[in-house]
Design an enzyme around this catalytic site. Structure first.
Site, PDB file in Angstrom:
ATOM      1  N   HIS A 309       9.420   7.798  14.984  1.00 29.76           N
ATOM      2  CA  HIS A 309      10.127   8.424  13.812  1.00 29.76           C
ATOM      3  C   HIS A 309       9.274   8.198  12.483  1.00 29.76           C
ATOM      4  O   HIS A 309       8.888   7.291  12.289  1.00 29.76           O
ATOM      5  CB  HIS A 309      11.397   7.755  13.803  1.00 29.76           C
ATOM      6  CG  HIS A 309      11.628   6.537  13.588  1.00 29.76           C
ATOM      7  ND1 HIS A 309      11.894   6.105  12.248  1.00 29.76           N
ATOM      8  CD2 HIS A 309      11.789   5.451  14.195  1.00 29.76           C
ATOM      9  CE1 HIS A 309      12.076   4.756  12.075  1.00 29.76           C
ATOM     10  NE2 HIS A 309      12.196   4.356  13.460  1.00 29.76           N
ATOM     11  N   ASP A 321       7.250   0.034  11.479  1.00 30.62           N
ATOM     12  CA  ASP A 321       8.691   0.810  11.882  1.00 30.62           C
ATOM     13  C   ASP A 321       8.689   2.074  10.944  1.00 30.62           C
ATOM     14  O   ASP A 321       9.315   2.073   9.800  1.00 30.62           O
ATOM     15  CB  ASP A 321       9.897   0.054  11.542  1.00 30.62           C
ATOM     16  CG  ASP A 321      11.199   0.512  12.113  1.00 30.62           C
ATOM     17  OD1 ASP A 321      11.386   1.562  12.772  1.00 30.62           O
ATOM     18  OD2 ASP A 321      12.290  -0.133  11.626  1.00 30.62           O
ATOM     19  N   GLU A 355      15.774   8.652  11.952  1.00 30.73           N
ATOM     20  CA  GLU A 355      16.349   7.573  12.604  1.00 30.73           C
ATOM     21  C   GLU A 355      17.186   6.456  11.750  1.00 30.73           C
ATOM     22  O   GLU A 355      18.150   5.836  12.449  1.00 30.73           O
ATOM     23  CB  GLU A 355      15.313   6.892  13.339  1.00 30.73           C
ATOM     24  CG  GLU A 355      15.303   6.084  14.650  1.00 30.73           C
ATOM     25  CD  GLU A 355      15.636   4.761  14.410  1.00 30.73           C
ATOM     26  OE1 GLU A 355      16.648   3.835  15.231  1.00 30.73           O
ATOM     27  OE2 GLU A 355      15.368   4.099  13.163  1.00 30.73           O
ATOM     28  N   GLU A 356      16.600   6.082  10.750  1.00 30.14           N
ATOM     29  CA  GLU A 356      16.941   4.755  10.042  1.00 30.14           C
ATOM     30  C   GLU A 356      18.425   5.094   9.585  1.00 30.14           C
ATOM     31  O   GLU A 356      19.248   4.065   9.118  1.00 30.14           O
ATOM     32  CB  GLU A 356      16.029   4.448   9.043  1.00 30.14           C
ATOM     33  CG  GLU A 356      14.582   4.030   9.558  1.00 30.14           C
ATOM     34  CD  GLU A 356      14.778   2.691  10.530  1.00 30.14           C
ATOM     35  OE1 GLU A 356      15.930   1.981  10.534  1.00 30.14           O
ATOM     36  OE2 GLU A 356      13.786   2.310  10.738  1.00 30.14           O
ATOM     37  N   ASP A 383       9.336   2.893  19.409  1.00 37.74           N
ATOM     38  CA  ASP A 383      10.050   2.106  18.239  1.00 37.74           C
ATOM     39  C   ASP A 383      10.371   0.919  18.126  1.00 37.74           C
ATOM     40  O   ASP A 383      11.384   0.454  17.550  1.00 37.74           O
ATOM     41  CB  ASP A 383      11.235   3.346  17.801  1.00 37.74           C
ATOM     42  CG  ASP A 383      12.066   3.069  16.572  1.00 37.74           C
ATOM     43  OD1 ASP A 383      11.207   2.347  15.519  1.00 37.74           O
ATOM     44  OD2 ASP A 383      13.103   3.275  16.345  1.00 37.74           O
ATOM     45  N   HIS A 455      12.072  -3.876   8.409  1.00 39.36           N
ATOM     46  CA  HIS A 455      13.018  -3.480   7.302  1.00 39.36           C
ATOM     47  C   HIS A 455      12.891  -4.157   6.035  1.00 39.36           C
ATOM     48  O   HIS A 455      13.611  -4.284   5.140  1.00 39.36           O
ATOM     49  CB  HIS A 455      14.410  -3.314   7.525  1.00 39.36           C
ATOM     50  CG  HIS A 455      15.042  -2.418   8.658  1.00 39.36           C
ATOM     51  ND1 HIS A 455      16.096  -2.154   9.138  1.00 39.36           N
ATOM     52  CD2 HIS A 455      14.078  -1.502   9.473  1.00 39.36           C
ATOM     53  CE1 HIS A 455      16.116  -1.248   9.963  1.00 39.36           C
ATOM     54  NE2 HIS A 455      14.945  -0.820  10.456  1.00 39.36           N
TER      55      HIS A 455
END
Ligand SMILES: [Zn+2]
Length: 492
Positions: A309, A321, A355-356, A383, A455
């Site tokens: 992604h 990520d 995606e997030e 992912d 994140h």
């Protein structure tokens, strides 16, 4: 299973649902998935791969292990383009860039529209304004970040007493009377020992429910804001963001250190916090999934998807990520082209959007391509970072798992030969396909340190080990090309 899927999805949004599924189920299914793979059965199933295909797969693997194309893509996405949250100019720039690169490789590229929300971070500060033992005229700084989807406080913040709980059970025991008007802090720890033992998905799944649903639950009891202890595996006073279901109150994450500080002081008496979070929800906008086809020679109407992604969180530059996932999917096509190979089926590279923060890229693809899903032979997503790949998580029939055994043999030379069955789709973006019966695979990286950076502002290019990224490209290229080139399609 169906109910569970829908239930979690509604509560949590797409950003972490797959990980929850894995957390809940992987350990249960490892034992069943990793069946003994003796020399006898290896010999028998290896014969199932035509020798020409076997040679091609070995050539692809060896080329991938010597090629830095994927690393250069991650470097461009992270350092030249930067953070790529849904709705941002960088996310759109990334889609254009990946589309252009895949076109250069000779693929047939389309940018498919995805309506996305556009949430932007604002000011984020916090301090303890009142606490036991406080010296007159002082305060204590708290390191905080807003969670995606959070509403805003007034520009000069809110001040309220902090109610510290470990979990939902403790919150409901307090009840509305002791929660209303307060700032709730969910101080649920990420289990570092589990992560160190390779059970990082369990650790994540247990803690991330407070990120996904804490604010909504606290708001239901009248809280004026909700904070969580950051869901992360390393303590360097870095907050970790992520999606939080819209709750109508400000939602943030404090660092593990600050969560401990607040909890210790709250045990001694009243703690009041001043909290300022001023994110904004801008008008919805249009983003894109990049869909790029390397046309199959015999069955162009059949598809094998390799994907990652494009969107990321905004604190770091989204290297692990998930620029890495996009890059290894691009590398699979690049290597096939370099070696002048031609898959029998169409190899479709997808760089997913959103995606997030909701999975609208997955939803748009599912809506647009549903009728083609019977011809989607398999879908792969990466992912879970960029560390050494150990194989694949798969959601498919045992018949299909058995079919992949000769491919495992090719992957064995660099340790990426494990095939582990899971109950749920091993990738949020491919869950729409999985739901419709398409066999799905997720690259299974060594995730022991993944959540140290995930994140947070520390998700940046330096976290990627070039050799390990090459291994991921090799695993994606070998699996993608094999699925697209066997005489018979992967059985369902
Ligand atoms: Zn991701």
């Amino acid at each position: 299973m169906q109910t569970r899927w829908n239930g979690l999805f509604t509560i949590a949004g797409a950003g972490f649902t797959t990980r929850l599924f894995l957390a809940a189920w992987v350990t249960t299914f490892v034992a069943q998935g990793q069946q003994p793979f003796g020399a006898e059965s290896a010999k028998k199933t290896a014969a199932a791969l035509p020798s020409a295909l076997k040679s091609e797969l070995i050539a692809l693997r060896d080329a991938a292990l010597a090629d830095d194309y994927a690393y250069r893509q991650v470097a461009h996405l992270t350092e030249n383009i930067g953070p790529r949250p849904s709705g941002s100019p960088q996310a759109e720039q990334a889609a254009q860039y990946v589309g252009d690169e895949l076109r250069k490789l000779g693929l047939d590229v389309r940018l498919e529209e995805v309506k996305v929300e556009h949430w932007v971070r604002g000011a984020e500060t916090a301090e303890l304004a009142e606490y036991p033992g406080q010296a007159p005229g002082t305060s204590q700084k708290i390191v905080v970040t807003a969670l995606g989807g959070s509403t805003s406080t007034p520009a000069d913040g809110i001040t309220g007493e902090v109610a510290v709980v470990r979990d939902f059970t403790q919150l409901s025991a307090l009840g509305r009377e002791k929660v209303a008007g307060k700032i709730v802090l969910f101080n649920f720890p990420f289990d570092k020992q589990k992560a160190a033992a390779g059970l990082e998905m369990d650790a994540y799944g247990e803690a991330v429910v407070y990120r996904g649903n804490g604010a909504k639950t606290a708001a239901g009891l009248g809280a004026i804001a909700s904070l969580i202890r950051s869901v992360g595996g390393a303590d360097y006073r870095l907050p970790h963001t992520g999606w939080s279901s819209p709750a109508g109150i400000p939602a943030g994450a404090v660092t593990a250190e600050d969560a401990d500080l607040i909890a210790h002081l709250a045990e001694q008496g009243k703690v009041r916090m001043r909290l300022t979070l001023t994110p904004q929800k801008l008008p919805d906008t249009v983003g894109h999934n990049v869909v790029a086809d390397l046309r199959g020679s015999e069955h162009p109407e059949q598809f094998v998807v390799v994907s990652g992604h494009l969107d990321s969180w905004d604190l770091g530059t989204g290297a692990i990520d998930d620029a890495a996932g996009v890059a290894v999917a691009m590398a699979a096509a690049k290597l096939v082209q370099d070696l002048h190979l031609r898959p029998k089926r169409t190899l479709r590279v997808i760089a997913w959007m959103d995606e997030e923060s909701g999975g609208r890229g997955r939803d748009a693809y599912t809506a647009a391509h549903l009728a083609e899903f019977p011809n989607h032979v398999a879908a792969v997503e990466s992912d879970l970072g960029a560390a050494h790949p150990m194989g694949f998580h798969v959601k498919m029939s045992q018949h299909a798992v058995d079919f992949l055994r000769p491919v495992q043999e090719i992957l064995q030379s660099f340790g990426a030969n494990s095939i582990t069955s899971t109950q749920f789709a091993p990738g949020a973006d491919i869950s729409g396909m999985s739901h419709e019966g398409v066999p799905t695979l997720g690259l299974m990286q060594d995730g022991r340190t993944y959540f140290n950076y995930h994140h947070s502002a520390a998700d940046s290019l330096d976290k990627i080990v070039p050799l390990e990224l090459r291994e991921n490209a090799a695993a994606m290229a070998v699996m993608g090309y094999a699925l697209a080139s066997t005489d018979q399609p992967l059985p369902r």
